[in-house]
Design an enzyme around this catalytic site. Structure first.
Site, PDB file in Angstrom:
ATOM      1  N   HIS A 404       7.029   7.270   2.271  1.00 48.96           N
ATOM      2  CA  HIS A 404       7.559   7.275   0.996  1.00 48.96           C
ATOM      3  C   HIS A 404       8.811   6.462   0.750  1.00 48.96           C
ATOM      4  O   HIS A 404       8.812   5.327   0.104  1.00 48.96           O
ATOM      5  CB  HIS A 404       8.224   8.716   0.565  1.00 48.96           C
ATOM      6  CG  HIS A 404       8.768   8.830  -0.888  1.00 48.96           C
ATOM      7  ND1 HIS A 404       8.278   9.461  -1.713  1.00 48.96           N
ATOM      8  CD2 HIS A 404      10.083   8.537  -1.091  1.00 48.96           C
ATOM      9  CE1 HIS A 404       9.072   9.639  -2.725  1.00 48.96           C
ATOM     10  NE2 HIS A 404      10.323   8.856  -2.356  1.00 48.96           N
ATOM     11  N   GLU A 405       9.555   6.409   1.702  1.00 53.23           N
ATOM     12  CA  GLU A 405      10.860   5.486   1.839  1.00 53.23           C
ATOM     13  C   GLU A 405      10.590   3.996   1.891  1.00 53.23           C
ATOM     14  O   GLU A 405      11.047   3.147   1.358  1.00 53.23           O
ATOM     15  CB  GLU A 405      11.896   5.985   2.804  1.00 53.23           C
ATOM     16  CG  GLU A 405      12.364   7.468   2.719  1.00 53.23           C
ATOM     17  CD  GLU A 405      12.995   7.418   1.116  1.00 53.23           C
ATOM     18  OE1 GLU A 405      13.483   6.488   0.442  1.00 53.23           O
ATOM     19  OE2 GLU A 405      13.348   8.744   0.808  1.00 53.23           O
ATOM     20  N   HIS A 408       9.452   2.505  -1.215  1.00 53.95           N
ATOM     21  CA  HIS A 408      10.924   2.018  -1.914  1.00 53.95           C
ATOM     22  C   HIS A 408      11.255   0.571  -1.333  1.00 53.95           C
ATOM     23  O   HIS A 408      11.098  -0.358  -2.161  1.00 53.95           O
ATOM     24  CB  HIS A 408      11.772   2.908  -1.659  1.00 53.95           C
ATOM     25  CG  HIS A 408      11.938   4.147  -2.614  1.00 53.95           C
ATOM     26  ND1 HIS A 408      11.638   4.410  -3.967  1.00 53.95           N
ATOM     27  CD2 HIS A 408      11.949   5.556  -2.188  1.00 53.95           C
ATOM     28  CE1 HIS A 408      11.771   5.363  -4.488  1.00 53.95           C
ATOM     29  NE2 HIS A 408      11.865   6.118  -3.221  1.00 53.95           N
ATOM     30  N   HIS A 411       8.681  -2.118  -2.139  1.00 46.99           N
ATOM     31  CA  HIS A 411       8.908  -2.524  -3.414  1.00 46.99           C
ATOM     32  C   HIS A 411      10.081  -3.454  -3.966  1.00 46.99           C
ATOM     33  O   HIS A 411       9.942  -4.506  -4.398  1.00 46.99           O
ATOM     34  CB  HIS A 411       9.067  -1.370  -4.197  1.00 46.99           C
ATOM     35  CG  HIS A 411       8.832  -1.342  -5.994  1.00 46.99           C
ATOM     36  ND1 HIS A 411       8.838  -0.448  -6.621  1.00 46.99           N
ATOM     37  CD2 HIS A 411       8.628  -2.442  -6.538  1.00 46.99           C
ATOM     38  CE1 HIS A 411       8.823  -0.781  -7.882  1.00 46.99           C
ATOM     39  NE2 HIS A 411       8.847  -1.981  -7.824  1.00 46.99           N
TER      40      HIS A 411
END
Length: 610
Positions: A404-405, A408, A411
């Protein structure tokens, strides 16, 4: 039962015993902030050197409307100052998050917070001055000045803000109040991360374990119900002893949100929060309404859990224990990195190569230590790497947090690499799409790797938990925030009793009659740090919904869908977030993607069987 790779674990780190001091954690597991500034002395020199540059920005006041050259000159100078200020801010805060007990680091973070306020005050003239320029003249500048064309969307967005921009004096006053507006959040963080002490309990082996927020999740998965209950009661009773203080902090935070929304002439605080992303309230309503409409599916999931676990009564501390035998008790961080890299191969060679580069170049701060900020986040600025803070404890949930991190962070990497500084920082609404797409791909990868009905059921149960925690739980948070802000806007008071009662009511509605509502659960609202960043959590639901659509398309279509997705990652904030998503095939103003998400949830519930 143990899975073969990618589930097999080697030399996994134990989460028991005392929390270590930071110095005892090997360097390879600590992020490399020296890539920003080699030392605190270098940070101090950069800080001192930036002070006059911040103040010098005010010399542009009163002249922005004189020519396109004057406007462009300010924008370029502001960007240069912002670039260095972002590095100062990220470094100081991340250093403080390594150990919140170190006063000098707190002081540095406070100083740079003050410098941010000073920067905002120095630039306070910008918006009102630009809005005083006749729109026709500004449009002609944008069409005729090659350098200014870069800022077309940025300045057009500013024109959209015209009804909410105040006079120069009023803007400066609001800018100088920035520190005051963040007091509640900072006080909550220091209280819960540094000052609050949780009791010691005994684990399944009878060993003493000091409770922390990070360890609470792992303990909530214990097969020993007494351990789960002791952890649940220890955490919530501690928060309960601070109920009045935390209630006052949260009430102050809500009042701050309302003050700023009214100061900028928004109809309410929710509208103010949605304005910057140009998101209509229908999207927020779709989140809450969909969760309420499909709550019977969550009730069914809770009832399934009770039946599978063979419990006469299901309590909140029973919601995280695995419904089937967990494949491994712990996963080493090295194995976690390999699992994530293999799962994300459908995103292409460049994506995976960049992911591995992040692991190798120490973008991540991996393990818990004394005084470290709890939770997990990805953070950085245009002039830094996209860093990740973890409190990795060896669970499969931690592997999903890693994916998940890093979603980020990658991205940020792609956005910063392909967009100019003015558009490099994507809207948070889009950030949760990228992070949750990684989680969706990891889940599909693990489901494909399952080798038996038992393994598949374990993964199905894990997928149910993802829907519960990312869709329904975050929608419940969103409904809580909408109600608390509306309550204060109607001159109501957020007393601890009111907050506890409403929290209990929401849990009953979302989880259904099978869940026993224990009294300590009513204090859970006091644990949620996201409530100090108002109306943020609905983006987890929209991210989860859009991510499912992206992951499905990437796995079924291959290259065309992957390229659309990578283009999405590269887009930054060069357009409105909903427009970027719509071009990728996801319309969040419609109930349809939310309904499709719930159809997948229902199908997976059906797969469990009797």
């Amino acid at each position: 039962m143990r899975f073969e790779r990618p589930f097999c674990s080697s030399a996994a780190r134990s989460g028991g015993g005392a929390v270590p001091e930071r110095e005892s954690i090997p360097e390879k597991y600590r992020w490399d902030l020296e890539a920003i500034y080699p030392s605190s002395e270098d940070w101090e020199r950069a800080y001192s050197g930036l002070l006059p540059k911040v103040d010098a920005l005010t010399r542009h006041a009163g002249g922005l409307g004189s020519s396109s050259e004057a406007l462009l000159s300010f924008l370029k100078e502001q960007e240069a100052v912002s670039l260095e200020l972002g590095k100062l801010y990220v470094y100081a805060n991340m250093k403080s998050h390594e150990d919140l007990r170190i006063a000098s680091r707190q002081e540095a973070a406070a100083r740079v917070e003050g410098l941010m306020t000073r920067f905002a005050a120095a630039c306070a003239f910008f918006r009102p001055e630009v809005l005083e320029i006749p729109e026709e003249r500004l449009r002609s500048w944008l069409a005729g000045d090659e350098g200014l064309k870069l800022y077309d969307f940025y300045l057009s967005e500013l024109l959209r803000e015209r009804p909410h921009v105040l006079s120069h004096a009023e803007e400066e006053l609001l800018a100088r109040s920035r520190d005051l507006g963040g007091v509640a959040e900072r006080a909550f963080s220091l209280l819960t991360d540094a000052d609050m002490k949780f009791p010691t309990i005994r684990d399944e082996d009878g060993s003493e374990v000091e409770l922390t927020e990070e360890r609470a999740y792992k303990l909530s998965r214990s097969r020993d119900r007494g351990v789960r209950r002791a952890s649940f009661e220890g955490i919530h009773s501690t928060y309960g002893s601070f109920r009045n203080s935390i209630g006052a902090l949260y009430s102050g935070s809500v009042k701050g949100d309302i003050f700023y929304s009214r100061a900028r002439r928004h109809p309410d605080s929710l509208s103010a929060a949605l304005f910057s992303d140009n998101v209509p309230a229908t999207v927020y309503d779709n989140v809450v309404d969909s969760a309420n409409r499909f709550a019977p599916l969550m009730h069914r999931c809770v009832e399934l859990r009770q039946r599978v676990l063979g419990l006469d009564e299901l309590h909140y501390y029973d919601l995280n224990v695995p419904m089937s035998e967990e494949p491994v008790s712990e996963v080493s961080f090295e194995d976690a990195c390999e699992m994530v890299a293999e799962a994300l191969e459908p995103l292409g060679e460049d994506y995976v190569r960049t992911l591995r580069r992040g692991f190798e170049e120490r973008w991540l701060d991996v393990y818990e230590n004394q005084g470290k900020r709890k939770g997990a986040y990805s953070w950085g600025s245009f002039g830094t790497r996209p860093y990740v803070l973890l409190n990795y404890n060896g669970t499969l949930r931690d592997v999903f947090t890693l994916a998940h991190e890093m979603g980020h962070s990658l991205h940020s990497h792609y956005s910063h690499e392909h967009q100019p500084q003015v558009y490099a920082d994507y809207a948070i609404l889009l950030a949760e799409v990228a992070s949750t797409t990684n989680e969706a791909l990891l889940l599909e990868y693990l489901l494909r790797k399952s080798r038996s009905d038992a393994e598949r059921k374990w993964l199905l149960a894990f997928s149910y938990d993802m829907v519960r925690t990312t869709f329904f739980r975050q929608a419940m948070f969103a409904e809580f925030e909408r109600r608390t802000h509306a309550h204060v806007e109607a001159d109501g008071a957020l007393t601890p009793e009111w907050l506890c009662n409403f929290w209990g009511e929401l849990n009953g509605k979302y989880y259904g009659p099978a869940l026993v509502l224990d009294e300590p659960l009513k204090m859970e609202w006091a644990r949620i740090p996201h409530f100090y960043s108002a109306f943020y959590v609905y983006k987890y639901v929209t991210g989860f919904t859009a991510a499912g659509a992206f992951a499905s398309a990437i796995l079924s279509e291959g290259e065309p869908a992957r390229e659309r997705y990578l283009t999405f990652l590269r887009s930054g904030s060069c357009d409105f977030p909903l427009s970027i998503l719509e071009r990728a095939g996801v319309d969040l103003t419609s109930p349809e993607p939310f309904e499709r998400t719930m159809e997948v949830f229902k199908r997976r519930l059906d797969e469990w069987g009797e």
